[in-house]
Design a protein around this motif. Structure first.
Motif, PDB file in Angstrom:
ATOM      1  N   VAL A  35       7.521   4.868  60.788  1.00  0.00           N
ATOM      2  CA  VAL A  35       7.931   6.253  60.533  1.00  0.00           C
ATOM      3  C   VAL A  35       8.374   6.418  59.079  1.00  0.00           C
ATOM      4  O   VAL A  35       8.044   7.417  58.429  1.00  0.00           O
ATOM      5  N   ALA A  36       9.083   5.425  58.550  1.00  0.00           N
ATOM      6  CA  ALA A  36       9.535   5.492  57.156  1.00  0.00           C
ATOM      7  C   ALA A  36       8.352   5.519  56.197  1.00  0.00           C
ATOM      8  O   ALA A  36       8.378   6.255  55.200  1.00  0.00           O
ATOM      9  N   VAL A  37       7.321   4.759  56.466  1.00  0.00           N
ATOM     10  CA  VAL A  37       6.128   4.758  55.607  1.00  0.00           C
ATOM     11  C   VAL A  37       5.443   6.116  55.662  1.00  0.00           C
ATOM     12  O   VAL A  37       5.022   6.658  54.626  1.00  0.00           O
ATOM     13  N   LEU A  38       5.319   6.686  56.845  1.00  0.00           N
ATOM     14  CA  LEU A  38       4.676   7.998  56.975  1.00  0.00           C
ATOM     15  C   LEU A  38       5.490   9.086  56.263  1.00  0.00           C
ATOM     16  O   LEU A  38       4.922   9.953  55.598  1.00  0.00           O
ATOM     17  N   VAL A  39       6.799   9.030  56.379  1.00  0.00           N
ATOM     18  CA  VAL A  39       7.658  10.022  55.713  1.00  0.00           C
ATOM     19  C   VAL A  39       7.572   9.855  54.198  1.00  0.00           C
ATOM     20  O   VAL A  39       7.527  10.846  53.453  1.00  0.00           O
ATOM     21  N   ALA A  40       7.545   8.609  53.722  1.00  0.00           N
ATOM     22  CA  ALA A  40       7.425   8.364  52.280  1.00  0.00           C
ATOM     23  C   ALA A  40       6.091   8.892  51.749  1.00  0.00           C
ATOM     24  O   ALA A  40       6.030   9.478  50.660  1.00  0.00           O
ATOM     25  N   PHE A  41       5.029   8.702  52.525  1.00  0.00           N
ATOM     26  CA  PHE A  41       3.729   9.237  52.115  1.00  0.00           C
ATOM     27  C   PHE A  41       3.762  10.758  52.063  1.00  0.00           C
ATOM     28  O   PHE A  41       3.248  11.375  51.126  1.00  0.00           O
ATOM     29  N   ALA A  42       4.378  11.385  53.050  1.00  0.00           N
ATOM     30  CA  ALA A  42       4.468  12.846  53.068  1.00  0.00           C
ATOM     31  C   ALA A  42       5.312  13.353  51.904  1.00  0.00           C
ATOM     32  O   ALA A  42       4.981  14.375  51.291  1.00  0.00           O
ATOM     33  N   LEU A  43       6.378  12.646  51.567  1.00  0.00           N
ATOM     34  CA  LEU A  43       7.215  13.030  50.432  1.00  0.00           C
ATOM     35  C   LEU A  43       6.445  12.926  49.119  1.00  0.00           C
ATOM     36  O   LEU A  43       6.537  13.799  48.258  1.00  0.00           O
ATOM     37  N   ALA A  44       5.663  11.857  48.975  1.00  0.00           N
ATOM     38  CA  ALA A  44       4.839  11.710  47.776  1.00  0.00           C
ATOM     39  C   ALA A  44       3.808  12.831  47.688  1.00  0.00           C
ATOM     40  O   ALA A  44       3.565  13.390  46.609  1.00  0.00           O
ATOM     41  N   LEU A  45       3.206  13.177  48.808  1.00  0.00           N
ATOM     42  CA  LEU A  45       2.224  14.259  48.816  1.00  0.00           C
ATOM     43  C   LEU A  45       2.868  15.597  48.466  1.00  0.00           C
ATOM     44  O   LEU A  45       2.310  16.387  47.698  1.00  0.00           O
ATOM     45  N   GLY A  46       4.057  15.860  48.982  1.00  0.00           N
ATOM     46  CA  GLY A  46       4.768  17.096  48.643  1.00  0.00           C
ATOM     47  C   GLY A  46       5.121  17.164  47.172  1.00  0.00           C
ATOM     48  O   GLY A  46       5.056  18.225  46.546  1.00  0.00           O
ATOM     49  N   THR A  47       5.482  16.019  46.593  1.00  0.00           N
ATOM     50  CA  THR A  47       5.785  15.977  45.157  1.00  0.00           C
ATOM     51  C   THR A  47       4.537  16.267  44.340  1.00  0.00           C
ATOM     52  O   THR A  47       4.587  17.012  43.358  1.00  0.00           O
ATOM     53  N   VAL A  48       3.411  15.697  44.727  1.00  0.00           N
ATOM     54  CA  VAL A  48       2.148  15.944  44.023  1.00  0.00           C
ATOM     55  C   VAL A  48       1.768  17.425  44.104  1.00  0.00           C
ATOM     56  O   VAL A  48       1.346  18.018  43.104  1.00  0.00           O
ATOM     57  N   VAL A  49       1.930  18.028  45.267  1.00  0.00           N
ATOM     58  CA  VAL A  49       1.610  19.447  45.425  1.00  0.00           C
ATOM     59  C   VAL A  49       2.487  20.311  44.521  1.00  0.00           C
ATOM     60  O   VAL A  49       2.008  21.238  43.859  1.00  0.00           O
ATOM     61  N   THR A  50       3.767  19.991  44.442  1.00  0.00           N
ATOM     62  CA  THR A  50       4.677  20.759  43.586  1.00  0.00           C
ATOM     63  C   THR A  50       4.315  20.612  42.120  1.00  0.00           C
ATOM     64  O   THR A  50       4.277  21.594  41.370  1.00  0.00           O
ATOM     65  N   VAL A  51       4.020  19.389  41.683  1.00  0.00           N
ATOM     66  CA  VAL A  51       3.655  19.155  40.282  1.00  0.00           C
ATOM     67  C   VAL A  51       2.344  19.849  39.940  1.00  0.00           C
ATOM     68  O   VAL A  51       2.205  20.445  38.865  1.00  0.00           O
ATOM     69  N   LEU A  52       1.375  19.798  40.853  1.00  0.00           N
ATOM     70  CA  LEU A  52       0.106  20.482  40.598  1.00  0.00           C
ATOM     71  C   LEU A  52       0.289  21.994  40.536  1.00  0.00           C
ATOM     72  O   LEU A  52      -0.353  22.664  39.731  1.00  0.00           O
ATOM     73  N   SER A  53       1.168  22.536  41.376  1.00  0.00           N
ATOM     74  CA  SER A  53       1.405  23.984  41.317  1.00  0.00           C
ATOM     75  C   SER A  53       2.120  24.367  40.024  1.00  0.00           C
ATOM     76  O   SER A  53       1.917  25.462  39.501  1.00  0.00           O
ATOM     77  N   LEU A  54       2.952  23.469  39.491  1.00  0.00           N
ATOM     78  CA  LEU A  54       3.576  23.717  38.192  1.00  0.00           C
ATOM     79  C   LEU A  54       2.540  23.777  37.081  1.00  0.00           C
ATOM     80  O   LEU A  54       2.582  24.640  36.217  1.00  0.00           O
ATOM     81  N   SER A  55       1.590  22.839  37.114  1.00  0.00           N
ATOM     82  CA  SER A  55       0.574  22.818  36.056  1.00  0.00           C
ATOM     83  C   SER A  55      -0.353  24.023  36.155  1.00  0.00           C
ATOM     84  O   SER A  55      -0.783  24.558  35.137  1.00  0.00           O
ATOM     85  N   VAL A  56      -0.652  24.451  37.370  1.00  0.00           N
ATOM     86  CA  VAL A  56      -1.512  25.624  37.543  1.00  0.00           C
ATOM     87  C   VAL A  56      -0.808  26.878  37.039  1.00  0.00           C
ATOM     88  O   VAL A  56      -1.409  27.708  36.349  1.00  0.00           O
ATOM     89  N   SER A  57       0.487  27.020  37.349  1.00  0.00           N
ATOM     90  CA  SER A  57       1.204  28.216  36.898  1.00  0.00           C
ATOM     91  C   SER A  57       1.384  28.199  35.379  1.00  0.00           C
ATOM     92  O   SER A  57       1.338  29.247  34.744  1.00  0.00           O
ATOM     93  N   ALA A  58       1.580  27.026  34.798  1.00  0.00           N
ATOM     94  CA  ALA A  58       1.705  26.944  33.339  1.00  0.00           C
ATOM     95  C   ALA A  58       0.380  27.294  32.671  1.00  0.00           C
ATOM     96  O   ALA A  58       0.346  27.983  31.644  1.00  0.00           O
ATOM     97  N   ARG A  59      -0.715  26.839  33.254  1.00  0.00           N
ATOM     98  CA  ARG A  59      -2.035  27.136  32.707  1.00  0.00           C
ATOM     99  C   ARG A  59      -2.342  28.628  32.809  1.00  0.00           C
ATOM    100  O   ARG A  59      -2.857  29.234  31.874  1.00  0.00           O
ATOM    101  N   SER A  60      -1.988  29.241  33.943  1.00  0.00           N
ATOM    102  CA  SER A  60      -2.261  30.674  34.090  1.00  0.00           C
ATOM    103  C   SER A  60      -1.379  31.499  33.163  1.00  0.00           C
ATOM    104  O   SER A  60      -1.797  32.544  32.659  1.00  0.00           O
ATOM    105  N   ALA A  61      -0.158  31.032  32.912  1.00  0.00           N
ATOM    106  CA  ALA A  61       0.718  31.747  31.979  1.00  0.00           C
ATOM    107  C   ALA A  61       0.169  31.654  30.559  1.00  0.00           C
ATOM    108  O   ALA A  61       0.228  32.628  29.796  1.00  0.00           O
ATOM    109  N   ALA A  62      -0.380  30.501  30.201  1.00  0.00           N
ATOM    110  CA  ALA A  62      -0.961  30.341  28.871  1.00  0.00           C
ATOM    111  C   ALA A  62      -2.193  31.226  28.710  1.00  0.00           C
ATOM    112  O   ALA A  62      -2.406  31.832  27.657  1.00  0.00           O
TER     113      ALA A  62
END
Length: 82
Positions: A35-62
């Motif tokens: 369960v800890a491995v699955l939760v860690a994977f989900a946390l990593a995926l959520g972090t990647v999604v947040t970082v990608l949404s940051l880069s997309v919003s920065a690109r659209s603002a530019a």
């Protein structure tokens, strides 16, 4: 690095919760380590999604600044002047 907005934070959090629930339902994991491995994977995926949404919003603002000042960009510029 800019801070995530509330919408981006919610998107990342939803990704973590949905991925965790889906992985636990599909895998049938019952051990603490599994369960800890699955939760860690989900946390990593959520972090990647947040970082990608940051880069997309920065690109659209530019792109918006290059195309001309939009009303939202003009409002931000006004807020910086105060």
């Amino acid at each position: 690095m800019p801070r995530p907005s509330a919408a981006q934070f919610c998107l990342g959090s939803f990704t973590v919760v949905a991925t965790t629930v889906a992985l636990l339902a599909v895998s049938g994991a019952s051990g603490v380590l599994e369960v800890a491995v699955l939760v860690a994977f989900a946390l990593a995926l959520g972090t990647v999604v947040t970082v990608l949404s940051l880069s997309v919003s920065a690109r659209s603002a530019a792109l918006a600044e290059e195309a001309g000042a939009s009303p939202a960009a003009a409002g931000r510029e006004y807020a910086r002047q105060r």
